[in-house]
Structure formats: structure tokens, C-alpha cells
Design a protein around this motif. Structure first.
Motif, PDB file in Angstrom:
ATOM      1  N   GLN A 111       7.639 140.948 108.037  1.00 27.86           N
ATOM      2  CA  GLN A 111       8.985 140.395 108.134  1.00 27.86           C
ATOM      3  C   GLN A 111       9.120 139.583 109.417  1.00 27.86           C
ATOM      4  OE1 GLN A 111      12.148 143.208 107.516  1.00 27.86           O
ATOM      5  NE2 GLN A 111      13.735 141.709 107.960  1.00 27.86           N
ATOM      6  N   VAL A 112       9.826 138.464 109.326  1.00 25.16           N
ATOM      7  CA  VAL A 112      10.077 137.582 110.460  1.00 25.16           C
ATOM      8  C   VAL A 112      11.348 138.060 111.163  1.00 25.16           C
ATOM      9  CG1 VAL A 112      10.614 135.198 111.137  1.00 25.16           C
ATOM     10  CG2 VAL A 112       8.961 135.649 109.291  1.00 25.16           C
ATOM     11  N   TYR A 113      11.307 138.126 112.484  1.00 21.73           N
ATOM     12  CA  TYR A 113      12.488 138.512 113.256  1.00 21.73           C
ATOM     13  C   TYR A 113      13.611 137.502 113.062  1.00 21.73           C
ATOM     14  CZ  TYR A 113      10.333 142.203 116.080  1.00 21.73           C
ATOM     15  OH  TYR A 113       9.746 143.364 116.514  1.00 21.73           O
ATOM     16  N   THR A 114      14.845 137.995 113.122  1.00 18.69           N
ATOM     17  CA  THR A 114      16.020 137.140 113.155  1.00 18.69           C
ATOM     18  C   THR A 114      16.694 137.326 114.502  1.00 18.69           C
ATOM     19  OG1 THR A 114      17.504 138.826 112.273  1.00 18.69           O
ATOM     20  CG2 THR A 114      16.366 137.405 110.663  1.00 18.69           C
ATOM     21  N   ALA A 115      17.620 136.441 114.829  1.00 20.78           N
ATOM     22  CA  ALA A 115      18.334 136.536 116.100  1.00 20.78           C
ATOM     23  C   ALA A 115      18.991 137.901 116.276  1.00 20.78           C
ATOM     24  CB  ALA A 115      19.375 135.422 116.193  1.00 20.78           C
ATOM     25  N   GLU A 116      19.537 138.449 115.215  1.00 20.54           N
ATOM     26  CA  GLU A 116      20.233 139.729 115.281  1.00 20.54           C
ATOM     27  C   GLU A 116      19.314 140.876 115.706  1.00 20.54           C
ATOM     28  OE1 GLU A 116      20.494 137.569 112.604  1.00 20.54           O
ATOM     29  OE2 GLU A 116      22.378 136.802 113.407  1.00 20.54           O
ATOM     30  N   ASP A 117      18.023 140.756 115.405  1.00 19.15           N
ATOM     31  CA  ASP A 117      17.067 141.800 115.752  1.00 19.15           C
ATOM     32  C   ASP A 117      16.917 141.990 117.263  1.00 19.15           C
ATOM     33  OD1 ASP A 117      16.411 142.395 113.058  1.00 19.15           O
ATOM     34  OD2 ASP A 117      14.978 140.736 113.022  1.00 19.15           O
ATOM     35  N   PHE A 118      17.266 140.970 118.049  1.00 20.55           N
ATOM     36  CA  PHE A 118      17.076 141.036 119.496  1.00 20.55           C
ATOM     37  C   PHE A 118      18.278 141.603 120.244  1.00 20.55           C
ATOM     38  CE2 PHE A 118      14.065 137.836 118.036  1.00 20.55           C
ATOM     39  CZ  PHE A 118      12.899 138.345 118.583  1.00 20.55           C
ATOM     40  N   GLY A 119      19.364 141.864 119.544  1.00 19.65           N
ATOM     41  CA  GLY A 119      20.524 142.496 120.158  1.00 19.65           C
ATOM     42  C   GLY A 119      21.125 141.685 121.279  1.00 19.65           C
ATOM     43  N   GLU A 120      21.609 142.393 122.312  1.00 18.23           N
ATOM     44  CA  GLU A 120      22.317 141.751 123.420  1.00 18.23           C
ATOM     45  C   GLU A 120      21.420 140.870 124.278  1.00 18.23           C
ATOM     46  OE1 GLU A 120      24.530 144.616 125.680  1.00 18.23           O
ATOM     47  OE2 GLU A 120      25.539 145.400 123.902  1.00 18.23           O
ATOM     48  N   ALA A 121      20.106 141.086 124.228  1.00 15.14           N
ATOM     49  CA  ALA A 121      19.195 140.258 125.020  1.00 15.14           C
ATOM     50  C   ALA A 121      19.219 138.801 124.561  1.00 15.14           C
ATOM     51  CB  ALA A 121      17.767 140.804 124.934  1.00 15.14           C
ATOM     52  N   PHE A 122      19.630 138.587 123.317  1.00 18.11           N
ATOM     53  CA  PHE A 122      19.716 137.238 122.779  1.00 18.11           C
ATOM     54  C   PHE A 122      21.134 136.742 123.008  1.00 18.11           C
ATOM     55  CE2 PHE A 122      19.142 134.113 119.194  1.00 18.11           C
ATOM     56  CZ  PHE A 122      18.079 133.455 119.765  1.00 18.11           C
ATOM     57  N   THR A 123      21.367 136.236 124.197  1.00 14.25           N
ATOM     58  CA  THR A 123      22.699 135.846 124.655  1.00 14.25           C
ATOM     59  C   THR A 123      23.245 134.661 123.855  1.00 14.25           C
ATOM     60  OG1 THR A 123      21.833 134.280 126.272  1.00 14.25           O
ATOM     61  CG2 THR A 123      22.113 136.581 127.008  1.00 14.25           C
ATOM     62  N   PRO A 124      24.547 134.405 123.948  1.00 10.70           N
ATOM     63  CA  PRO A 124      25.109 133.225 123.279  1.00 10.70           C
ATOM     64  C   PRO A 124      24.417 131.923 123.699  1.00 10.70           C
ATOM     65  CG  PRO A 124      26.876 134.685 123.947  1.00 10.70           C
ATOM     66  CD  PRO A 124      25.604 135.247 124.539  1.00 10.70           C
ATOM     67  N   GLU A 125      24.024 131.824 124.971  1.00  9.88           N
ATOM     68  CA  GLU A 125      23.338 130.622 125.444  1.00  9.88           C
ATOM     69  C   GLU A 125      21.970 130.479 124.767  1.00  9.88           C
ATOM     70  OE1 GLU A 125      26.381 131.970 128.157  1.00  9.88           O
ATOM     71  OE2 GLU A 125      24.561 133.018 127.551  1.00  9.88           O
ATOM     72  N   LEU A 126      21.266 131.594 124.626  1.00  8.47           N
ATOM     73  CA  LEU A 126      19.959 131.551 123.962  1.00  8.47           C
ATOM     74  C   LEU A 126      20.109 131.257 122.474  1.00  8.47           C
ATOM     75  CD1 LEU A 126      18.214 134.518 125.794  1.00  8.47           C
ATOM     76  CD2 LEU A 126      17.781 132.063 126.103  1.00  8.47           C
ATOM     77  N   ARG A 127      21.162 131.788 121.850  1.00  8.63           N
ATOM     78  CA  ARG A 127      21.434 131.481 120.441  1.00  8.63           C
ATOM     79  C   ARG A 127      21.714 129.992 120.265  1.00  8.63           C
ATOM     80  NH1 ARG A 127      22.951 136.042 117.068  1.00  8.63           N
ATOM     81  NH2 ARG A 127      22.900 137.920 118.328  1.00  8.63           N
ATOM     82  N   GLU A 128      22.502 129.432 121.184  1.00  9.13           N
ATOM     83  CA  GLU A 128      22.816 128.008 121.125  1.00  9.13           C
ATOM     84  C   GLU A 128      21.547 127.170 121.267  1.00  9.13           C
ATOM     85  OE1 GLU A 128      24.967 124.932 124.092  1.00  9.13           O
ATOM     86  OE2 GLU A 128      26.235 126.629 123.470  1.00  9.13           O
ATOM     87  N   GLN A 129      20.678 127.572 122.183  1.00  7.16           N
ATOM     88  CA  GLN A 129      19.413 126.867 122.363  1.00  7.16           C
ATOM     89  C   GLN A 129      18.578 126.926 121.080  1.00  7.16           C
ATOM     90  OE1 GLN A 129      16.434 128.778 124.807  1.00  7.16           O
ATOM     91  NE2 GLN A 129      15.674 126.798 125.531  1.00  7.16           N
ATOM     92  N   GLU A 130      18.472 128.111 120.475  1.00 11.53           N
ATOM     93  CA  GLU A 130      17.688 128.236 119.250  1.00 11.53           C
ATOM     94  C   GLU A 130      18.276 127.383 118.128  1.00 11.53           C
ATOM     95  OE1 GLU A 130      16.234 131.447 115.972  1.00 11.53           O
ATOM     96  OE2 GLU A 130      15.999 131.942 118.078  1.00 11.53           O
TER      97      GLU A 130
END
Length: 145
Positions: A111-130
Motif C-alpha cells: 500500500q502507498v502512504y497517503t498524507a493522512e498516514d503521516f498525522g500531525e507531522a505533515f503540516t498544512p505547509e507540507l500538504r500545500e507543497q505536496e
């Protein structure tokens, strides 16, 4: 859910033995069924590891190791990216696949990871970058297509 389907290498695939016309046709029919079902997102075969390299990381050091690589059973000869509702659906599709090799072979499903799998470490700024990078990749692919 996205899955990477890994076709494991064999001695033949590592030797560069190409598939027969019959196997290519069978795999083409399987890929067509995947596409029509909306499952397949990407997929390719890979050249033998003798044409590849590995980069090993140790702290700040990087060491390049040219192929071929010894442990054939640990190598990948091809892959797909699939969108499936579950692991079981991916398993069911793999079970329908023609044997991709001339001998016994293995196909691994991950299975491929999704953004949700990373929890709080995946900040809004990192989500925006992705999101921005994914859009840029899609735009680049559209230009090439």
C-alpha cells in the motif's frame, strides 16, 4: 487506496530474456482489463539491474554501486500503481494476472502512504507543497502527452 504492485525479478529477467509474443499479448489483455476497471494508474517493466545503480547513504556520505546486484529474488523487474478499494481487491487482481515470468515468480503488493498516514507531522505547509508538486507533475505530463 493506492497500491504498488511489484513484479519480482528472476534469473531470466536479470539476464535480459525478453517475454514471448504470447506473454506480451496476455499481459496487454490484463492491463486493458485493469484500465477499463479504473484500477491501473501506471505500470512499466524494468531493465535488468546490470543497467542500474544504487546510491548508498551513510550520514552525509553517498556511495554509488553499479549493478548487477546479487540477490535476484530481492530485485524488482516491473511495477504497477493501482487504485483499489482494499488490499483484498488488489490481491484478487494479482491472482488474475498471467505469470509475468518464464518460470515460477512472485508479485508483491504494498500500500502507498497517503498524507493522512503521516498525522500531525505533515503540516498544512507540507500538504500545500505536496499539492503544488503533484499539480506541477500533472502539468508536465500533460505537456508531454
Amino acid at each position: 487506496m493506492r497500491f504498488m504492485i511489484l513484479v519480482k525479478a528472476t534469473k531470466d529477467s536479470e539476464a535480459g530474456v525478453m517475454p514471448s509474443e504470447e506473454l506480451i499479448a496476455a499481459m496487454g489483455a490484463f492491463n486493458e482489463a485493469l484500465v477499463k476497471a479504473g484500477v491501473m494508474q501506471a505500470g512499466e517493466g524494468l531493465h535488468p539491474s546490470s543497467k542500474g545503480a544504487r546510491v548508498q547513504f551513510s550520514g552525509k556520505n553517498r556511495t554509488v554501486v553499479d549493478g548487477p546486484f546479487a540477490e535476484t529474488k530481492e530485485l524488482v523487474a516491473g511495477y504497477w500503481i493501482w487504485e483499489c478499494a482494499s488490499l483484498q481487491e488488489a490481491i484478487d487482481w494479482v491472482k488474475r494476472c498471467p505469470n509475468p515470468m518464464l518460470t515460477d515468480s512472485d508479485i508483491e503488493i504494498r500500500q502507498v502512504y497517503t498524507a493522512e498516514d503521516f498525522g500531525e507531522a505533515f503540516t498544512p505547509e507540507l500538504r500545500e507543497q505536496e499539492d503544488r508538486l503533484r499539480a506541477e507533475i500533472e502539468a508536465q505530463q500533460a505537456k508531454k502527452g
